[in-house]
Design a protein around this motif. Structure first.
Motif, short mmCIF file in Angstrom:
data_model
loop_
_atom_site.label_atom_id
_atom_site.label_comp_id
_atom_site.label_asym_id
_atom_site.label_seq_id
_atom_site.Cartn_x
_atom_site.Cartn_y
_atom_site.Cartn_z
N ARG A 93 0.48 -1.14 -0.06
CA ARG A 93 -0.21 0.17 0.14
C ARG A 93 0.81 0.91 -0.17
O ARG A 93 0.45 2.47 -0.14
CB ARG A 93 -1.37 0.08 1.21
CG ARG A 93 -2.28 -1.02 0.56
CD ARG A 93 -2.82 -1.11 2.50
NE ARG A 93 -3.91 -2.74 2.20
CZ ARG A 93 -5.17 -2.13 2.78
NH1 ARG A 93 -5.55 -1.50 3.47
NH2 ARG A 93 -5.66 -3.28 2.85
N ASP A 94 2.27 1.30 0.55
CA ASP A 94 3.11 2.79 0.04
C ASP A 94 3.52 2.48 -1.03
O ASP A 94 4.00 3.38 -1.61
CB ASP A 94 3.90 2.25 1.01
CG ASP A 94 5.14 1.27 0.56
OD1 ASP A 94 4.95 0.40 -0.16
OD2 ASP A 94 6.11 0.74 0.94
N TRP A 95 2.63 2.12 -2.11
CA TRP A 95 2.61 2.53 -3.60
C TRP A 95 2.23 3.29 -4.10
O TRP A 95 2.10 4.16 -4.38
CB TRP A 95 2.10 0.82 -4.49
CG TRP A 95 3.77 0.11 -4.70
CD1 TRP A 95 5.33 -0.18 -4.02
CD2 TRP A 95 3.10 -1.26 -5.29
NE1 TRP A 95 5.45 -1.42 -4.21
CE2 TRP A 95 5.44 -1.67 -4.47
CE3 TRP A 95 2.62 -1.30 -6.63
CZ2 TRP A 95 5.10 -3.27 -6.11
CZ3 TRP A 95 3.06 -2.99 -7.54
CH2 TRP A 95 4.01 -3.87 -6.63
N VAL A 109 -3.95 7.96 -7.23
CA VAL A 109 -3.49 7.50 -7.98
C VAL A 109 -3.44 6.06 -7.49
O VAL A 109 -2.59 5.45 -6.05
CB VAL A 109 -2.23 7.42 -9.11
CG1 VAL A 109 -0.81 7.80 -8.46
CG2 VAL A 109 -2.27 6.76 -10.40
N ILE A 110 -3.64 5.07 -7.22
CA ILE A 110 -3.15 3.29 -6.81
C ILE A 110 -2.86 2.45 -7.91
O ILE A 110 -3.55 1.77 -8.98
CB ILE A 110 -4.90 2.90 -6.51
CG1 ILE A 110 -5.66 3.89 -5.61
CG2 ILE A 110 -4.87 1.94 -5.20
CD1 ILE A 110 -5.28 3.94 -4.35
N TYR A 149 -6.56 2.33 -10.54
CA TYR A 149 -7.54 4.50 -9.39
C TYR A 149 -6.40 5.05 -9.55
O TYR A 149 -5.90 5.78 -9.56
CB TYR A 149 -8.08 3.55 -8.52
CG TYR A 149 -9.94 5.15 -8.15
CD1 TYR A 149 -10.18 5.73 -9.03
CD2 TYR A 149 -10.15 4.57 -7.27
CE1 TYR A 149 -11.59 6.60 -9.48
CE2 TYR A 149 -11.60 4.96 -6.92
CZ TYR A 149 -11.90 5.76 -7.76
OH TYR A 149 -13.05 6.65 -7.39
N ILE A 150 -7.37 6.67 -10.98
CA ILE A 150 -6.98 7.47 -10.78
C ILE A 150 -8.08 8.59 -10.72
O ILE A 150 -9.26 8.27 -11.37
CB ILE A 150 -6.21 7.61 -12.23
CG1 ILE A 150 -5.30 8.90 -12.57
CG2 ILE A 150 -6.43 7.29 -13.42
CD1 ILE A 150 -4.06 8.92 -12.88
N ALA A 151 -7.78 9.72 -9.83
CA ALA A 151 -8.67 10.87 -9.82
C ALA A 151 -8.04 11.66 -9.64
O ALA A 151 -7.10 11.91 -8.83
CB ALA A 151 -9.84 10.10 -9.21
N VAL A 152 -8.62 13.18 -10.00
CA VAL A 152 -8.35 14.88 -9.47
C VAL A 152 -9.83 15.14 -9.16
O VAL A 152 -10.32 14.59 -9.77
CB VAL A 152 -8.23 14.96 -10.91
CG1 VAL A 152 -7.78 17.02 -10.65
CG2 VAL A 152 -5.97 14.83 -11.49
N ALA A 212 2.07 10.29 -14.21
CA ALA A 212 2.97 10.20 -14.17
C ALA A 212 3.42 9.62 -13.47
O ALA A 212 4.82 8.62 -13.08
CB ALA A 212 3.80 11.35 -14.60
N GLU A 213 2.87 10.07 -11.56
CA GLU A 213 3.62 9.43 -10.37
C GLU A 213 3.61 7.68 -10.65
O GLU A 213 4.11 6.98 -9.81
CB GLU A 213 2.92 9.83 -9.19
CG GLU A 213 3.43 9.39 -7.64
CD GLU A 213 4.87 9.10 -8.04
OE1 GLU A 213 5.42 9.11 -6.87
OE2 GLU A 213 5.68 10.25 -8.69
N GLY A 214 2.15 7.74 -11.05
CA GLY A 214 1.68 5.89 -10.32
C GLY A 214 2.45 5.39 -11.97
O GLY A 214 3.11 3.81 -11.50
N THR A 215 2.73 5.22 -12.59
CA THR A 215 3.87 4.77 -13.63
C THR A 215 4.58 5.26 -13.22
O THR A 215 6.08 3.58 -13.67
CB THR A 215 3.89 5.49 -14.76
OG1 THR A 215 2.24 6.28 -16.00
CG2 THR A 215 4.40 5.03 -16.23
N ARG A 216 6.29 6.06 -12.69
CA ARG A 216 7.17 6.03 -11.96
C ARG A 216 6.70 5.08 -10.71
O ARG A 216 8.00 3.29 -10.52
CB ARG A 216 7.77 6.81 -11.61
CG ARG A 216 7.67 7.94 -12.90
CD ARG A 216 8.46 9.82 -11.84
NE ARG A 216 7.62 10.09 -11.01
CZ ARG A 216 7.12 11.38 -11.60
NH1 ARG A 216 6.83 11.29 -13.13
NH2 ARG A 216 5.78 11.79 -10.27
#
Length: 309
Positions: A215-217, A232-233, A245-248, A263-267
């Motif tokens: 979960r620290d991802w 982002v999950i 899951y991604i949302a603003v 971009a952060e979730g992908t990284r």
């Protein structure tokens, strides 16, 4: 014509005589408890496999959650293809889905431009016709997306800060808020039966909480002053690394922050040296589809979802 469930793993080769992209996953699904032989049905004429259907579920769940296999021998004459599929599906459903329970949603993976040729269009339409004959309707069509390591991971533009959620309550509060104005068809449908908080709790408990990856991802995106922007999950669903899951947040939309959050979730996932990252979004959710495209995600397929009302 004989209609029956398979006897067990020893009949998996027979079940897989009809081609479909999920065939390679079925053996492991049986081992992991995502499928059961009694949920996997076939229609036979002698030794010839005419059609098959099957349901999927999460390990440990006692009832099927998704109808994700319905295949017909495409060499059958046109009137027979749909008739055989209907007979198989109705017989299997009566024996598999508990009486009085809603039928699980149907999911079919399709080529990205499946309408463009007869070779790809007819099989999809035949299977949809089977579902329609049993009372189903098209619910939503989705895009299946993929990022590969040969693409550079999106750079951090420095506009936002990222951290794991403080706790479940913080994430649930944000999940509740992002449902305002959502373009996601499943979320919009859920909101016809539940409050935003109830819908958020259900999605968390039935999906996000079940992922076994760390979960620290998970990332909360904030402005430099700490004000939340979205989340982002990144996870692994047992098949692939995914953006689950991604949302603003509604008040932060229109500022291009979705690019930073994605971009952060992908990284995060790229940093795990994964072979690919998968994601999906509704075809009608054009802003999200464009955000994935900007981040280097290619559309490699589609998905048809149908439901019984």
């Amino acid at each position: 014509m004989t209609i029956r469930p398979i006897t067990g793993r020893e009949e998996l080769d027979l079940f897989n005589e009809l081609p479909y992209l999920l065939n390679d996953e079925l053996a492991d699904d049986l081992v992991q408890g995502r499928r059961r032989p009694e949920w996997m049905w076939i229609a036979l004429q002698g030794d010839r496999l005419l059609a098959r259907t099957a349901w999927w579920s999460r390990p440990g769940v006692g009832s099927p959650l998704i109808l994700d296999l319905l295949d017909i021998d495409d060499g059958l004459p046109e009137p027979d293809r749909v008739d055989v599929g209907v007979r198989l599906l109705e017989t299997a459903t009566a024996a598999t889905v508990p009486e009085g329970s809603p039928r699980p949603e149907y999911s079919r993976m399709v080529p990205p431009r499946w309408r463009d040729s007869t070779a790809t269009r007819r099989p999809v339409q035949d299977r949809m016709a089977v579902l329609e004959r049993t009372g189903a309707r098209l619910f939503v069509e989705r895009l299946r997306l993929e990022w590969q390591p040969r693409n550079p991971a999106p750079a951090d533009r420095g506009r936002l800060r990222f951290r794991p959620p403080l706790d479940t309550d913080e994430l649930l509060a944000l999940m509740t808020r992002v449902l305002e104005g959502t373009l996601d068809a499943h979320s919009r449908d859920e909101l016809t039966r539940a409050s935003p908080r109830e819908a958020a709790v259900k999605q968390y408990e039935e999906e996000l909480a079940r992922y076994r990856t760390p979960r620290d991802w998970w990332r909360i995106a904030t402005l430099p002053d700490g004000e939340p922007v979205g989340f982002v999950i990144p996870a692994h669903n047992g098949y692939n690394p995914i953006i689950a899951y991604i949302a603003v947040l509604p008040e932060q939309r229109g500022n291009g922050y979705v690019d930073d959050v994605l971009a952060e979730g992908t990284r995060v996932l790229a940093g795990q040296d994964v072979p690919r990252i998968r994601a999906s979004t509704d075809r009608a959710n054009v802003p999200m589809a464009r955000a994935f495209a900007r981040a280097g995600y290619a559309t490699f397929g589609g998905e048809i979802n149908m439901t019984w009302s």
